[in-house]
Design an enzyme around this catalytic site. Structure first.
Site, PDB file in Angstrom:
ATOM      1  N   ARG A  93      -9.267  -3.436  17.212  1.00  0.00           N
ATOM      2  CA  ARG A  93      -9.746  -3.046  16.033  1.00  0.00           C
ATOM      3  C   ARG A  93     -11.052  -3.207  16.174  1.00  0.00           C
ATOM      4  NH1 ARG A  93      -6.539  -4.596  10.382  1.00  0.00           N
ATOM      5  NH2 ARG A  93      -5.129  -2.797  10.457  1.00  0.00           N
ATOM      6  N   LYS A 107      13.218   0.097   6.080  1.00  0.00           N
ATOM      7  CA  LYS A 107      13.697   0.423   4.504  1.00  0.00           C
ATOM      8  C   LYS A 107      13.405   1.784   4.132  1.00  0.00           C
ATOM      9  CE  LYS A 107      14.089  -4.084   2.918  1.00  0.00           C
ATOM     10  NZ  LYS A 107      13.255  -5.148   2.106  1.00  0.00           N
ATOM     11  N   GLY A 126       1.426  -0.693  11.873  1.00  0.00           N
ATOM     12  CA  GLY A 126       1.605  -1.942  12.587  1.00  0.00           C
ATOM     13  C   GLY A 126       2.580  -2.165  13.639  1.00  0.00           C
ATOM     14  N   GLY A 133      -1.101  -0.064   6.175  1.00  0.00           N
ATOM     15  CA  GLY A 133      -1.116   0.656   4.853  1.00  0.00           C
ATOM     16  C   GLY A 133      -1.640   1.881   4.393  1.00  0.00           C
TER      17      GLY A 133
HETATM   18  C1  3PG Z   1      -5.004  -4.149   7.008  1.00  0.00           C
HETATM   19  O1  3PG Z   1      -4.749  -5.026   7.854  1.00  0.00           O
HETATM   20  O2  3PG Z   1      -3.857  -3.393   6.780  1.00  0.00           O
HETATM   21  C2  3PG Z   1      -6.159  -3.893   6.540  1.00  0.00           C
HETATM   22  O3  3PG Z   1      -7.315  -4.666   6.989  1.00  0.00           O
HETATM   23  C3  3PG Z   1      -6.117  -4.061   4.757  1.00  0.00           C
HETATM   24  O4  3PG Z   1      -6.020  -5.270   4.706  1.00  0.00           O
HETATM   25  P1  3PG Z   1      -5.161  -5.955   3.337  1.00  0.00           P
HETATM   26  O5  3PG Z   1      -3.728  -5.303   3.365  1.00  0.00           O
HETATM   27  O6  3PG Z   1      -5.220  -7.387   3.464  1.00  0.00           O
HETATM   28  O7  3PG Z   1      -6.175  -5.150   2.241  1.00  0.00           O
HETATM   29 MG    MG Z   2      -2.028  -4.803   5.079  1.00  0.00          MG
END
Ligand code: 3PG
Ligand code: MG
Length: 398
Positions: free
Chosen positions: A37, A198, A355, A378
């Site tokens: 990142r 899941k 991830g 996310g």
């Molecule tokens: C992540 O790592 O998914 C983003 O930086 C967002 O982080 P957060 O889920 O803590 O908002």
């Molecule tokens: Mg996150």
């Protein structure tokens, strides 16, 4: 995809540019364990430096509830400096107020500062207009290069974008263009490969994806729920039996939408999830009662590889087996290599994200051989659910 402004649309010479980054990187014992990142920020910083901007990098880190020295961004000064060729990076021990102003006021064109963790202030996560105004006071323009945080309607992402001339940074732009190419005007056939543990976390995603693609292959433990819904024996496998109805609805909607589905035909099973454990490969009709399905079998892998050969676009999220525990990484790794090979040959446009998926691609050694690998977790999933991301909407024109 809404149209958005890019760096070309911003006049930044001699100006203070607030650059929203996602420096929420994995850290262990004070060391960054994956700098992807940070490295993805380099093209934007270099482009801004070339234009003579003063750059003020802002980010969140972790999920602190107020100031917390263990979640300070100070530890990222050196890695950030390294990512921009050793150029010095000034640090402001607060992201707003007198300390931030002091550091920003001392910047000359071509210099870089990093502000302390935005989440040390409650106003960040509540998208507080006053907090956004305090941030805006530090800059003349705003650049968002944090696609992976674009699903958060936070002050530095949404409110701030409306207070200053705003644009997408180069990574954000590349990400939006890659996802747009895969979803909005893709070359057909389009295939999706969805894995992970899941079904419950991916219900919306599966419903949206089946409307968009020509073929969906399902792997990972979530495939067990589908097998169970079709009356197959799943032994002691991870399975969300209460979602069997949902799984059947997803399958019948897919059929209505003309989306073909590939489910596992054979599986690698074991009695325990342990490295090097004794395994048995069986057809999905013959999973033993005391065994768990832990990876796709070779017949299913071959079928997926054949489908990949016939596809022009791939969207991939989620490993297809328990890839962190060898030998259950085999199917994921074999598929990753096939995707890389077809992409290299110019036959497939491949986009992957999430991830675990990124970790699996790295383990297979092919991360840089796909068309685009998203570092977002996310945000990538919400995109695959067809949702509008607040951080993208905030950059959109009209
Ligand atoms: C992540 O790592 O998914 C983003 O930086 C967002 O982080 P957060 O889920 O803590 O908002
Ligand atoms: Mg996150």
């Amino acid at each position: 995809m809404p149209r958005f402004r890019t760096l070309d649309d911003l006049d930044v010479a001699g100006k203070r540019v607030l650059l929203r980054a996602d420096l929420n990187v994995p850290v262990k014992d004070g060391k960054v364990t994956d700098a992807t990142r940070i490295e993805r920020l380099t093209p934007t910083i270099e482009a801004l430096l070339e234009k003579g901007a003063k750059i003020i990098v802002m980010s969140h880190f972790g999920r602190p509830k107020g100031p917390d020295p263990s979640q300070s961004l100070r530890l990222l000064v050196a890695p950030l400096s390294q990512a921009i060729g050793g150029r010095p990076v000034q640090f402001a021990a607060d992201c707003v107020g007198p300390e931030a102003e002091r550091v920003v006021n001392a910047l000359k064109p071509g210099e870089v500062a990093l502000l302390e963790n935005l989440r040390f202030h409650a106003g960040e996560e509540t998208n507080d207009p006053d907090f956004a105004r305090q941030l805006a006071a530090l800059g003349d323009a705003y650049v968002d290069d944090a696609f992976s945080a674009a699903h958060r309607a936070h002050a530095s992402i949404v409110a701030l974008a409306h207070l200053l001339p705003a644009a997408a940074g180069k990574s954000m732009q590349a990400e939006l263009e890659a996802l747009g190419a895969a979803f909005e005007n893709p070359r057909h056939p389009v295939m999706a490969l969805i894995g992970g543990a899941k079904v419950s976390t991916k219900l919306e995603l599966l419903s949206f994806v089946t409307r968009k693609v020509d073929l969906l292959a399902i792997g990972g433990a979530m495939a067990n729920t589908f097998l169970f819904a079709k009356g197959r024996p799943v032994g002691r496998s991870l399975c969300e039996a209460d979602l069997a109805d949902h799984a059947r609805i997803i399958l019948s909607n897919a059929e209505e939408d003309g989306c073909d589905i590939i489910l596992p035909e054979d599986a690698v099973t074991a009695e325990k999830l342990e490295p090097g454990v004794l395994t048995r490969t069986v057809g999905v009709h013959a999973v033993p009662m005391n065994a768990m399905i832990l990876d796709l079998g070779p017949q299913t892998v071959a079928r997926i590889c054949l489908a990949l050969e016939g596809s022009r676009t791939l969207i991939w999220n989620g490993p297809v087996g328990a890839f962190e525990t060898p030998p259950f990484d085999r199917a994921t790794s074999a598929i990753a290599k096939k995707v890389a090979e077809l992409t290299r040959a110019g036959r497939l446009m491949s986009v992957a994200g999430g991830g675990d998926t990124v970790a699996a691609l790295a383990a297979a050694g092919v991360t840089d051989q796909l068309s685009y690998v998203s570092t977002a977790g996310g945000a990538f999933l919400e995109w695959l659910e067809g949702r509008e991301l607040p951080g993208v909407a905030a950059l959109s024109e009209g």
